[in-house]
Design an enzyme around this catalytic site. Structure first.
Site, PDB file in Angstrom:
ATOM      1  N   LYS A  57      44.012   0.549 -33.844  1.00 39.63           N
ATOM      2  CA  LYS A  57      44.570  -0.769 -33.530  1.00 39.63           C
ATOM      3  C   LYS A  57      44.360  -1.103 -32.057  1.00 39.63           C
ATOM      4  O   LYS A  57      44.141  -0.247 -31.214  1.00 39.63           O
ATOM      5  CB  LYS A  57      46.062  -0.821 -33.855  1.00 39.63           C
TER       6      LYS A  57
ATOM      7  N   SER B 297      44.034   7.075 -26.009  1.00 40.28           N
ATOM      8  CA  SER B 297      43.447   5.959 -25.261  1.00 40.28           C
ATOM      9  C   SER B 297      44.110   4.627 -25.580  1.00 40.28           C
ATOM     10  O   SER B 297      43.655   3.572 -25.129  1.00 40.28           O
ATOM     11  CB  SER B 297      41.946   5.870 -25.557  1.00 40.28           C
TER      12      SER B 297
ATOM     13  N   GLY C  98      45.725   3.771 -31.099  1.00 39.23           N
ATOM     14  CA  GLY C  98      46.503   4.106 -32.297  1.00 39.23           C
ATOM     15  C   GLY C  98      45.964   5.285 -33.083  1.00 39.23           C
ATOM     16  O   GLY C  98      46.096   5.326 -34.310  1.00 39.23           O
TER      17      GLY C  98
ATOM     18  N   SER D  95      47.004   8.404 -33.321  1.00 41.26           N
ATOM     19  CA  SER D  95      48.016   9.213 -34.022  1.00 41.26           C
ATOM     20  C   SER D  95      48.545   8.481 -35.253  1.00 41.26           C
ATOM     21  O   SER D  95      48.785   9.093 -36.300  1.00 41.26           O
ATOM     22  CB  SER D  95      49.175   9.568 -33.083  1.00 41.26           C
TER      23      SER D  95
ATOM     24  N   GLU E   8      54.751   9.695 -37.455  1.00 45.26           N
ATOM     25  CA  GLU E   8      54.693   9.177 -36.086  1.00 45.26           C
ATOM     26  C   GLU E   8      55.919   9.604 -35.278  1.00 45.26           C
ATOM     27  O   GLU E   8      55.815   9.890 -34.081  1.00 45.26           O
ATOM     28  CB  GLU E   8      54.613   7.641 -36.109  1.00 45.26           C
TER      29      GLU E   8
ATOM     30  N   ASP F  99      52.221   0.515 -34.592  1.00 46.44           N
ATOM     31  CA  ASP F  99      50.897   1.113 -34.789  1.00 46.44           C
ATOM     32  C   ASP F  99      50.659   1.505 -36.244  1.00 46.44           C
ATOM     33  O   ASP F  99      49.613   1.199 -36.818  1.00 46.44           O
ATOM     34  CB  ASP F  99      50.735   2.349 -33.896  1.00 46.44           C
TER      35      ASP F  99
END
Length: 387
Positions: free
Chosen positions: A10, A142, A145, A147, A193, A204
């Protein structure tokens, strides 16, 4: 049988940081994916194992099923249709299993992802031997998204293995998960998450699950359907950042300059709302599409200026901005700032030659460049070989 799932990363198109202070923000899926393959194995009773392979990291973890049962049988389950939070007691048991794998110190940040995997696997599938393989097109840490995409892909594949996702197994290629199952998938991904991030917003994993775009404000999420094709150049500066420190810095600046910063947040709120409206307005021809893209470019530039007012830019981000501006392209940071990734809108009529020049110049600075379509599908499942 092999089950595969993929989930998109994302970007934040507008509203990062300001959303913490009540403004609207817009997030979108990108067609860069994390892939999870699960092959549930027949039980042999002698050497039953659960193996997790992280292909991109050249790492593999393996546990005897008996060891997992011995450690986690008190948790009950599996309970695929009832997403459940991992208790503190359960977390300690799972962490002990993860610690047994002796993850290299340089890659210890992956431990939370392995923890999320073990919780999701045992909660949804129980204690079945299997080989699970993960690959990803998303750079880690970075702001894209990665994870959440991992947790969504894990959840989709596991739910498909448990027959909790209703799709036609005879169909070929990638299958979109049904609307009724997406809610269940999203709840499980959110539980994963939480094990990775502690207190995630849920944005996310929701974008990765449902795809397309989402407008969010004060905890309320609204799904948006884009009426125009959008393509972005995503430049990964490879500069790590401390998200908590950046968020705290914006809050401290707000305490010092409340009136000025509230004006900034109000302006961001207006930009997010206008951006969502532009994206949803039909564009029947190239002329109207170009006009819409020009509006988006202006909104991105304004949002970037306001992010600079918040103090979350960085020298690496400014280098990307200067480089793309030379080619009359609009860019903005995405996510927390302080490094991370920068978005550059690639207009539909832009020549490939110019794109190549921009990428070459940015890569000469040591940055990583990715081109992604914006607002595509969310979680998808495939049975057997994928195209």
């Amino acid at each position: 049988m092999e089950v595969k799932a993929r989930a998109p990363g994302k970007i934040i198109l507008s509203g990062e940081h300001a959303v913490v202070h009540g403004s609207a923000a817009v997030a979108a899926s990108i067609d860069l994916y994390t892939y999870v393959s699960i092959q549930v194995l027949p039980s042999t009773e002698n050497d039953d194992r659960l193996t997790l392979q992280l292909k991109d990291m050249a790492l593999a973890f393996s546990w005897p099923i008996g060891r997992i049962k011995e450690s986690l049988s008190s948790l009950g389950g599996p309970f695929p249709s009832t997403p459940t939070s991992c208790s503190t007691a359960s977390m300690k048991l799972i962490l002990a299993l993860v610690e047994e794998q002796n993850i290299p110190e340089a890659k210890i940040s992956l431990a939370s992802g392995v923890t999320a995997f073990l919780w999701l696997y045992t909660s949804i599938l129980g204690f079945k031997p299997a080989t699970v393989v993960v690959t990803s097109e998303l750079p880690l840490g970075s702001g894209l998204g990665s994870s959440a995409a991992l947790c969504v892909a894990f959840s989709a594949a596991l739910l498909a293995c448990s027959d909790s996702v209703n799709v036609d197994m005879k169909q070929q290629g990638w299958l979109i998960v049904g609307e009724s199952e997406l809610e269940l998938l999203n709840k499980w991904a959110f539980e994963g998450e939480k094990l990775i991030h502690g207190k995630p917003s849920g944005i996310d994993n929701t974008v990765s699950t449902y795809g397309n775009m989402i407008k969010f404000k004060s905890g309320n999420l609204t799904r948006i359907k884009s009426s125009m094709p959008l393509k972005m150049l995503i430049t990964n500066t490879k500069v790590g950042r401390n998200t908590k420190a950046l968020v705290a810095g914006v809050s401290e600046r707000t305490l010092r300059h409340p009136d000025a910063m509230n004006s900034v947040f109000n302006a961001v709120d207006s930009i997010s709302k206008e951006l969502a409206n532009v994206i949803q307005t039909p564009a029947p021809d190239d002329l109207s599409l170009t006009a819409k893209e020009e509006k988006l470019e202006e909104l991105m530039e304004m949002n970037q200026g306001l992010l600079q007012c918040m103090g979350v830019s960085h020298a690496s981000i400014e280098t990307v901005l200067r480089t793309t501006l030379k080619y009359k392209l609009a860019s903005k940071l995405t996510g927390a700032g302080g490094g991370g990734c920068v978005l550059t809108l690639l207009p539909t009529l832009l020549s490939g030659t110019i794109v190549d020049r921009v990428i070459a110049e940015l890569e000469s600075c040591g940055f990583q460049c990715l081109i992604a379509g914006i607002g595509g599908n969310g979680a998808e499942i495939c049975f057997g070989a994928s195209s």
